[in-house]
Design an enzyme around this catalytic site. Structure first.
Site, PDB file in Angstrom:
ATOM      1  N   LYS A 158       0.820  -1.218   0.000  1.00 32.60           N
ATOM      2  CA  LYS A 158       0.000   0.000   0.000  1.00 32.60           C
ATOM      3  C   LYS A 158       0.852   1.266   0.000  1.00 32.60           C
ATOM      4  O   LYS A 158       1.902   1.321   0.650  1.00 32.60           O
ATOM      5  CB  LYS A 158      -0.911   0.004   1.227  1.00 32.60           C
ATOM      6  CG  LYS A 158      -1.886  -1.151   1.279  1.00 32.60           C
ATOM      7  CD  LYS A 158      -2.901  -1.075   0.159  1.00 32.60           C
ATOM      8  CE  LYS A 158      -3.980  -2.145   0.339  1.00 32.60           C
ATOM      9  NZ  LYS A 158      -4.976  -2.075  -0.735  1.00 32.60           N
ATOM     10  N   GLU A 214      -1.980   0.629  -8.743  1.00 39.67           N
ATOM     11  CA  GLU A 214      -3.420   0.399  -8.585  1.00 39.67           C
ATOM     12  C   GLU A 214      -4.109   1.627  -7.988  1.00 39.67           C
ATOM     13  O   GLU A 214      -3.666   2.168  -6.971  1.00 39.67           O
ATOM     14  CB  GLU A 214      -3.614  -0.822  -7.678  1.00 39.67           C
ATOM     15  CG  GLU A 214      -5.055  -1.247  -7.497  1.00 39.67           C
ATOM     16  CD  GLU A 214      -5.142  -2.613  -6.821  1.00 39.67           C
ATOM     17  OE1 GLU A 214      -4.354  -3.520  -7.186  1.00 39.67           O
ATOM     18  OE2 GLU A 214      -5.974  -2.780  -5.914  1.00 39.67           O
ATOM     19  N   GLU A 240     -11.953  -2.231  -8.212  1.00 42.21           N
ATOM     20  CA  GLU A 240     -12.366  -3.276  -7.257  1.00 42.21           C
ATOM     21  C   GLU A 240     -13.743  -3.045  -6.642  1.00 42.21           C
ATOM     22  O   GLU A 240     -14.368  -3.986  -6.185  1.00 42.21           O
ATOM     23  CB  GLU A 240     -11.319  -3.401  -6.149  1.00 42.21           C
ATOM     24  CG  GLU A 240     -11.239  -2.184  -5.237  1.00 42.21           C
ATOM     25  CD  GLU A 240      -9.997  -2.191  -4.360  1.00 42.21           C
ATOM     26  OE1 GLU A 240      -8.902  -2.444  -4.888  1.00 42.21           O
ATOM     27  OE2 GLU A 240     -10.117  -1.935  -3.158  1.00 42.21           O
ATOM     28  N   HIS A 290      -9.488  -8.562  -7.528  1.00 41.56           N
ATOM     29  CA  HIS A 290      -9.423  -8.173  -6.125  1.00 41.56           C
ATOM     30  C   HIS A 290     -10.179  -9.242  -5.354  1.00 41.56           C
ATOM     31  O   HIS A 290     -11.315  -9.577  -5.703  1.00 41.56           O
ATOM     32  CB  HIS A 290     -10.110  -6.814  -5.967  1.00 41.56           C
ATOM     33  CG  HIS A 290     -10.128  -6.277  -4.575  1.00 41.56           C
ATOM     34  ND1 HIS A 290     -11.187  -6.454  -3.711  1.00 41.56           N
ATOM     35  CD2 HIS A 290      -9.218  -5.551  -3.887  1.00 41.56           C
ATOM     36  CE1 HIS A 290     -10.930  -5.854  -2.562  1.00 41.56           C
ATOM     37  NE2 HIS A 290      -9.742  -5.292  -2.639  1.00 41.56           N
TER      38      HIS A 290
HETATM   39 MG    MG Z   1      -6.899  -1.999  -4.284  1.00 39.21          MG
END
Ligand code: MG
Length: 372
Positions: A158, A214, A240, A290
């Site tokens: 992330k 992403e 997602e 996802h």
């Molecule tokens: Mg994501």
């Protein structure tokens, strides 16, 4: 064949060490399972996630009374009706009725769908990189190192939840540990605008092991995604949270994404999910599902990926990976499958070909108390 009985299993796990992403820190994980049995004794499981009190009330007061006595051969009609009330609940019903149909035919879900292109599907280890601790970077790096040592060859980390400088420090340190041998995806959870995303450009240019970036932007900004895709040096991924296959069409026609990342829990019904995969393939767009919020829905993502035509003639890269939750989450253990060398072997038995862990389901049963 008619639906005779439906049981529900809301599961809850409070995280001893909360973790999170750019959307915030998670204090718990939940899972909502349903088990449908027919008058011929054939059964199937479904799964969804949402606020447990909402799901529980919805199933017991409206959906279950509607389902009792319905023919399992009306799956699409049934799912369309429940979708009007609760999209995610409809998805759980869709899964369970699909498994029942496969078992009634004495075939696997993959064979019901026309058969597999491959017996193994790659997965990537997916991390929630942030914690409430000041040494979150050290914790993140240790967790990734553990997964790499377990055989994962692809990881997703992330960004977007801290300052760009702090996130870049984290990813630069990670890259020095990976030595370019592990493929890396970065997920910003819709945190940036174009100029912020482009602050990563010189680093992205220097790193040859990147899979994709992403959701750097809010997913509603399709034209901006197309602009960014023109400038960015690595593939762009996203989508997602999108529920309807048709909502992906502007991304295809405006050439806005290299990968779509649909979630079989969020697209309403497993049949619609598979229609979306076909649609993406017909536009030449890659699909990396996802699948963060449930072991059963992830299994369906794996089944769909196994049955999907290759995106490329390049043999080593012919099917895109599925997300594998690498964080503390007991619900990963609901099904007895684990990656080996970064791949899942697709089970072959009737229905989903696997049994859910009943002891685990009993142990984590939600007690009905309020949580937030
Ligand atoms: Mg994501």
């Amino acid at each position: 064949m008619k639906i005779r009985n439906i049981e529900t299993f809301p599961l809850f796990y409070r995280l001893p060490k909360p973790y999170g992403d750019a959307n915030g820190i998670k204090a718990y994980r939940t899972c909502y399972l349903i088990h449908i049995t027919t008058d011929m004794g054939i059964d199937g499981w479904g799964e969804c996630t949402d606020w447990l009190p909402t799901l529980h009330k919805g199933f017991h007061e409206r959906i279950i009374p509607y389902l009792i006595g319905k023919s399992i051969f009306d799956r699409i009609k049934i799912v369309q009706t429940i979708k009007k009330w609760h999209s995610r609940a409809a998805t759980a019903v869709s899964m369970a009725l699909t498994e029942i149909m496969a078992k009634a035919c004495r075939v696997s879900v993959c064979n019901l769908w026309g058969g597999k292109f491959r017996d193994k599907v790659p997965v990537y280890a997916s991390f929630q990189s942030y914690s409430e601790d000041t040494d979150w970077q050290r914790q993140s790096l240790a967790a990734i190192e553990k997964s790499v040592n377990q055989g994962f060859e692809k990881v997703k980390v992330k960004i977007g939840g801290k300052s760009i400088a702090e996130d870049q420090e984290h990813i630069t340190t990670l890259q020095s540990l990976l030595h370019g041998k592990i493929k890396l995806a970065l997920d910003a959870n819709q945190s940036y605008d174009i100029s912020a995303a482009l602050q990563w450009q010189s680093l992205l240019q220097a790193w040859p092991n990147l899979l994709w970036l992403e959701e750097p932007l809010q997913i509603k900004y399709i034209a901006e995604y197309a602009l960014l895709r023109n400038r960015l040096v690595i593939p762009l991924a996203g989508g997602e949270n999108i529920e309807a296959p048709t909502e992906f069409i502007p991304f295809f026609t405006q050439h806005a994404l290299d990968f779509i990342t649909p979630d079989p829990l969020h697209v309403t019904g497993i049949d619609s999910y598979r229609e979306l995969l076909s649609l993406a393939r017909s536009f030449g767009v890659r699909i990396t599902p996802h699948a963060y919020d449930g072991a059963l829905s992830r299994l369906y993502a794996l089944f769909a990926q196994a049955c999907l035509e290759p995106w490329s003639k390049m043999e080593s890269d012919s099917i895109e990976p599925v997300e594998w939750d690498a964080m503390d989450n007991p619900f990963t253990g609901l099904l007895p499958i684990r990656p080996s060398n970064g791949e899942i072997t697709i089970p072959d038995g009737s229905g989903i070909g696997l049994e859910l862990d009943q002891e685990l389901i009993s142990f984590y049963q939600w007690d009905g108390s309020s949580y937030r």
